[in-house]
Design a protein around this motif. Structure first.
Motif, short mmCIF file in Angstrom:
data_model
loop_
_atom_site.label_atom_id
_atom_site.label_comp_id
_atom_site.label_asym_id
_atom_site.label_seq_id
_atom_site.Cartn_x
_atom_site.Cartn_y
_atom_site.Cartn_z
N TRP A 166 0.83 -1.21 0.00
CA TRP A 166 0.00 0.00 0.00
C TRP A 166 0.85 1.25 0.00
CZ3 TRP A 166 -4.54 -1.12 -1.46
CH2 TRP A 166 -5.25 -2.23 -0.97
N GLU A 197 -3.95 -6.15 4.67
CA GLU A 197 -2.49 -6.05 4.81
C GLU A 197 -1.77 -5.61 3.56
OE1 GLU A 197 -0.79 -9.50 6.67
OE2 GLU A 197 -2.24 -9.36 8.33
N LYS A 198 -2.19 -6.19 2.43
CA LYS A 198 -1.56 -5.76 1.18
C LYS A 198 -2.60 -5.81 0.05
CE LYS A 198 0.61 -10.33 0.30
NZ LYS A 198 -0.46 -10.96 -0.44
N PRO A 199 -2.29 -5.17 -1.08
CA PRO A 199 -3.26 -5.17 -2.18
C PRO A 199 -3.49 -6.59 -2.72
CG PRO A 199 -1.50 -3.54 -2.56
CD PRO A 199 -1.10 -4.36 -1.38
N THR A 200 -4.71 -6.91 -3.09
CA THR A 200 -4.99 -8.17 -3.79
C THR A 200 -4.44 -8.01 -5.23
OG1 THR A 200 -7.12 -7.41 -4.63
CG2 THR A 200 -7.13 -8.46 -2.45
N GLN A 203 -6.12 -5.34 -7.31
CA GLN A 203 -5.79 -4.02 -6.75
C GLN A 203 -4.36 -3.62 -7.09
OE1 GLN A 203 -6.63 -4.78 -2.61
NE2 GLN A 203 -8.85 -4.61 -2.87
N ARG A 229 -12.22 -12.56 -10.44
CA ARG A 229 -13.37 -13.27 -9.90
C ARG A 229 -14.03 -12.50 -8.75
NH1 ARG A 229 -12.36 -15.04 -5.07
NH2 ARG A 229 -10.17 -15.19 -4.47
N THR A 230 -15.25 -12.91 -8.45
CA THR A 230 -15.98 -12.34 -7.32
C THR A 230 -15.20 -12.57 -6.03
OG1 THR A 230 -18.03 -12.76 -8.49
CG2 THR A 230 -18.22 -12.43 -6.13
N GLY A 231 -15.16 -11.57 -5.19
CA GLY A 231 -14.45 -11.70 -3.92
C GLY A 231 -12.98 -11.35 -3.99
N SER A 232 -12.54 -10.81 -5.13
CA SER A 232 -11.10 -10.54 -5.29
C SER A 232 -10.72 -9.10 -4.93
CB SER A 232 -10.67 -10.88 -6.72
OG SER A 232 -11.44 -10.15 -7.64
N LYS A 245 -12.38 -6.05 -6.01
CA LYS A 245 -12.52 -5.06 -7.09
C LYS A 245 -13.02 -3.70 -6.59
CE LYS A 245 -14.92 -7.90 -9.87
NZ LYS A 245 -14.84 -9.19 -9.15
N THR A 246 -13.81 -3.70 -5.52
CA THR A 246 -14.38 -2.43 -5.04
C THR A 246 -13.28 -1.41 -4.70
OG1 THR A 246 -16.07 -3.80 -4.03
CG2 THR A 246 -16.12 -1.46 -3.49
N LEU A 247 -12.29 -1.84 -3.91
CA LEU A 247 -11.22 -0.89 -3.55
C LEU A 247 -10.34 -0.57 -4.75
CD1 LEU A 247 -9.89 -1.78 0.00
CD2 LEU A 247 -11.59 -0.09 -0.67
N GLU A 302 -18.85 0.43 1.73
CA GLU A 302 -17.39 0.42 1.68
C GLU A 302 -16.87 1.86 1.52
OE1 GLU A 302 -15.83 -2.39 2.23
OE2 GLU A 302 -13.74 -1.94 1.68
P1 ADP Z 1 -15.31 -8.19 -5.63
O1 ADP Z 1 -15.94 -6.87 -5.97
O2 ADP Z 1 -14.13 -8.51 -6.47
O3 ADP Z 1 -16.31 -9.30 -5.61
P2 ADP Z 1 -15.01 -7.03 -2.99
O4 ADP Z 1 -14.44 -5.71 -3.37
O5 ADP Z 1 -16.46 -7.06 -2.65
O6 ADP Z 1 -14.73 -8.10 -4.15
O7 ADP Z 1 -14.12 -7.59 -1.81
C1 ADP Z 1 -14.33 -8.87 -1.26
C2 ADP Z 1 -13.91 -8.90 0.20
O8 ADP Z 1 -12.51 -8.75 0.32
C3 ADP Z 1 -14.55 -7.80 1.01
O9 ADP Z 1 -15.02 -8.33 2.21
C4 ADP Z 1 -13.41 -6.83 1.28
O10 ADP Z 1 -13.58 -6.18 2.50
C5 ADP Z 1 -12.19 -7.74 1.28
N1 ADP Z 1 -10.95 -7.08 0.81
C6 ADP Z 1 -10.81 -6.14 -0.16
N2 ADP Z 1 -9.53 -5.80 -0.34
C7 ADP Z 1 -8.80 -6.54 0.52
C8 ADP Z 1 -7.37 -6.64 0.79
N3 ADP Z 1 -6.48 -5.93 0.14
N4 ADP Z 1 -6.99 -7.52 1.74
C9 ADP Z 1 -7.90 -8.27 2.41
N5 ADP Z 1 -9.25 -8.22 2.21
C10 ADP Z 1 -9.69 -7.38 1.26
#
Ligand code: ADP
Ligand code: MG
Length: 242
Positions: free
Chosen positions: A28, A47-50, A53, A71-74, A76-78, A118
């Motif tokens: 970050w 802790e760190k960017p996915t 991200q 994929r979903t849960g990866s 993408k929002t941040l 978020e």
């Molecule tokens: P997507 O839009 O890809 O389906 P989300 O943005 O909804 O995924 O994020 C999925 C989950 O991961 C959320 O609960 C979010 O709080 C968590 N998350 C997002 N970024 C990180 C990160 N860098 N490290 C750990 N958890 C994260």
């Protein structure tokens, strides 16, 4: 570039298409986020960017249009919110008459509310305002929210079109919008919202930055991408599933 590709592979099979994409982030600290933003990230325990991200954030912070597929849960929002905060903080504050600086389009009310939640975690310390605009409920409270002023609007396409037409088009305006997000673009497409999405996006000034995120990128979506994005970088994490 060999080295950058090795780093991309290392951080989680990140593939990139398009010219002059910056290096992915390892931490970050590398991405020039404000101390207040870093503070919220820390409190959330991220802790760190996915992988999405790590590559999407520097590309978007360079001002590029982007197609991000993961994929979903990866996370993408941040990947679109963090560059958005940078974008807004770099600009003069809103005046009383100004409309928002950014739109985030989402296919459903549930998703819009998740993005809104978020976003709110960061808006409070940054002193930014976010409004959520979605259908299936009365429009008048949302009109009042929008009229009070907000830098960020999270919305579903149908209700946003209603909103833009309400009160003879005097509720809000698109003049200051310079950052547009299409989230869950594949679902938006499946649900038949392409005409509404195109209509809204084409009301925004042509020098806008446009980013699109999706779990999949079916061929039919490419035409939409070509219509609304300009010289995009494409970031793909974990293979292209159609
Ligand atoms: P997507 O839009 O890809 O389906 P989300 O943005 O909804 O995924 O994020 C999925 C989950 O991961 C959320 O609960 C979010 O709080 C968590 N998350 C997002 N970024 C990180 C990160 N860098 N490290 C750990 N958890 C994260
Ligand atoms: Mg999402």
């Amino acid at each position: 570039t060999e080295e950058v590709n090795a780093l991309r592979e290392d951080l989680g099979s990140i593939k990139v298409k398009g010219k002059n994409c910056p290096k992915p982030l390892k931490s970050w600290a590398q991405c020039g986020l404000s101390a207040k933003v870093l503070d919220v990230i820390k409190k959330c325990g991220y802790e760190k960017p996915t992988p999405i991200q790590a590559q999407a954030i520097p590309a978007v912070m360079c001002g590029r249009d982007l197609i991000g597929i993961a994929r979903t849960g990866s996370g993408k929002t941040l990947a679109f919110l963090l560059p958005l905060f940078r974008h807004i903080l770099d600009q003069p504050p809103l005046n009383y008459e100004d409309g928002p600086i950014s739109f985030i389009l989402s296919p459903t009310r549930e998703l819009a509310l998740q993005i809104y939640a978020e976003c709110k975690k960061f808006c409070k310390p940054l002193k930014l305002r976010v409004v959520c605009v979605y259908g299936g409920t009365g429009i008048s409270d949302q009109i009042a929210d929008l009229k009070r002023g907000a830098e960020i609007v999270v919305c579903t396409p149908g209700r946003m079109i209603d909103m833009l037409g309400a009160n003879n088009g005097k509720v809000t305006n698109m003049r200051r919008v310079t950052y547009v997000v299409l989230d869950e673009a594949d679902r938006m497409f499946d649900m038949g919202f392409e005409p509404q999405v195109t209509k809204i996006v084409q009301m925004v000034r042509p020098d806008r930055q446009t980013v699109m995120f999706s779990a999949t990128f079916p061929r039919q979506m490419e035409a939409l991408a070509r219509k609304i994005l300009s010289k995009p970088i494409e970031v793909l994490v974990g293979g292209r599933s159609v």
